[in-house]
Design a protein around this motif. Structure first.
Motif, PDB file in Angstrom:
ATOM      1  N   HIS A  98       7.880 -12.038  -5.368  1.00  0.00           N
ATOM      2  CA  HIS A  98       7.786 -12.086  -3.819  1.00  0.00           C
ATOM      3  C   HIS A  98       6.617 -11.205  -3.413  1.00  0.00           C
ATOM      4  N   ASP A  99       6.165 -11.626  -2.193  1.00  0.00           N
ATOM      5  CA  ASP A  99       5.192 -10.694  -1.606  1.00  0.00           C
ATOM      6  C   ASP A  99       5.562  -9.363  -1.244  1.00  0.00           C
ATOM      7  N   SER A 131       7.992  -7.548  -7.408  1.00  0.00           N
ATOM      8  CA  SER A 131       7.168  -7.469  -6.337  1.00  0.00           C
ATOM      9  C   SER A 131       5.627  -7.784  -6.946  1.00  0.00           C
ATOM     10  N   ALA A 191       3.097  -7.071  -4.275  1.00  0.00           N
ATOM     11  CA  ALA A 191       2.603  -6.564  -2.779  1.00  0.00           C
ATOM     12  C   ALA A 191       1.144  -6.640  -2.998  1.00  0.00           C
ATOM     13  N   LYS A 192       0.607  -6.962  -2.059  1.00  0.00           N
ATOM     14  CA  LYS A 192      -0.961  -6.659  -2.060  1.00  0.00           C
ATOM     15  C   LYS A 192      -1.431  -6.139  -0.658  1.00  0.00           C
ATOM     16  N   HIS A 219      -4.789  -4.511  -4.869  1.00  0.00           N
ATOM     17  CA  HIS A 219      -4.163  -5.640  -5.171  1.00  0.00           C
ATOM     18  C   HIS A 219      -3.050  -5.117  -6.411  1.00  0.00           C
ATOM     19  N   GLN A 262      -4.413 -11.998  -8.557  1.00  0.00           N
ATOM     20  CA  GLN A 262      -3.939 -13.303  -8.209  1.00  0.00           C
ATOM     21  C   GLN A 262      -3.885 -13.893  -9.917  1.00  0.00           C
ATOM     22  N   LYS A 286       6.515 -16.369  -0.550  1.00  0.00           N
ATOM     23  CA  LYS A 286       5.439 -16.112   0.104  1.00  0.00           C
ATOM     24  C   LYS A 286       5.532 -16.080   1.494  1.00  0.00           C
ATOM     25  N   GLY A 336      -2.160 -18.367   1.887  1.00  0.00           N
ATOM     26  CA  GLY A 336      -1.194 -17.835   0.960  1.00  0.00           C
ATOM     27  C   GLY A 336      -1.282 -18.154  -0.545  1.00  0.00           C
TER      28      GLY A 336
END
Length: 271
Positions: free
Chosen positions: A44-45, A64, A66-67, A72, A76, A97, A105
């Motif tokens: 997940h984001d 997670s 997270a960005k 980052h 990606q 997302k 996204g």
């Protein structure tokens, strides 16, 4: 005939890209909630509301990715690799997302990586941040009297200065800018240089649909200063166009004067 496992609720080894919407768990689709309950691995984001994460099984592996701007935690390519790894391991993987997976996204890149690796994948759309936040602020992005076109752009894309946004904002058009908080002044300068009037109405919608949400209005020439003055933080959406006058944030100053009209008069006096 090859069976399409992405549509089979009993299939193993697949990835489901789910749009979590703008934040409020009540705005998840029924289909999203149903598939979240099936997750064995949840990737997940970072900005997903904890109440949404709680809809996945308690024993699901949570990862997670997270960005934050310019940092980052997982690049990606690493996210793609995680999805492929767990999908090939036979797990039901939910990739959660914010907003909609296909609106800034990078969902398209993840689908490409999964298909290339032979992993079954499906996408469950979500309400995009722009649609959710603008609806909450009673700000229609299109309106028969004010705007017949709407464009979505990213305010942090490489080569921001070189990008040609002429024609995207102005009379009869609405421009929605994602990730534009840190570059707000550059965006305002860019648009004015490309012909958008300095007194074009602008709205900044911060934390749309979430506790503490704010809807702020100003004029294009004041955008950068307002973001600094109000200490706006992400997530936030910037909306530029005459439709901003219809926003639920259409506050009045003492004497009933519209705030935008007041700012326009100040801007004219300074010119």
């Amino acid at each position: 005939m090859v069976k399409d496992h992405s549509l089979d609720s009993q299939a193993r080894g697949r990835v489901i890209l789910i749009g979590a919407g703008p934040g409020d768990p009540d705005l998840l689709t029924v289909r999203a909630v149903r598939h979240l309950a099936m997750a064995e691995v949840l990737i997940h984001d970072g900005l997903i509301d904890p109440r949404v994460l709680d809809l996945a099984p308690a024993d699901a592996l949570r990862i997670s990715v997270a960005k934050k701007r310019d940092r980052h935690t997982v690049p990606q390519e690493g996210i793609n690799a995680l999805l492929v790894e767990h999908g090939l391991a036979g797990k039901i993987v939910v990739r959660l997302k914010g907003g909609d997976p296909f609106i800034f996204g990078r969902g398209g890149e993840e689908v490409e990586a999964l298909r290339a690796a032979g992993v079954a994948v499906e996408v469950i759309p979500g309400i995009s941040a722009a649609l959710g936040a603008s609806a909450e602020a009673m700000l229609p992005l299109t309106h028969r009297d004010w705007s017949s076109a709407v464009s979505f752009v990213a305010g942090t894309c490489k080569g921001l200065v070189a990008q040609d946004w002429s024609g995207l904002a102005g009379q009869g058009r609405t421009l929605v800018i994602y990730m534009g908080v840190t570059t707000a002044q550059d965006i305002a300068d860019k648009l004015m240089a490309q012909g958008v009037a300095p007194d074009m109405p602008v709205a900044v919608l911060e934390r749309g649909t979430l506790p503490g949400a704010r809807a702020m209005r100003t004029l294009l020439a004041d955008l950068g200063e307002m973001v600094s003055r109000e200490q706006v933080i992400s997530p936030a959406i910037v909306i530029i166009g005459e439709v901003v006058r219809l926003s639920d944030a259409a506050d009045k100053l003492a004497g009933g004067e519209d705030k935008l009209e007041h700012l326009a008069r100040q801007l004219e006096a300074m010119a």
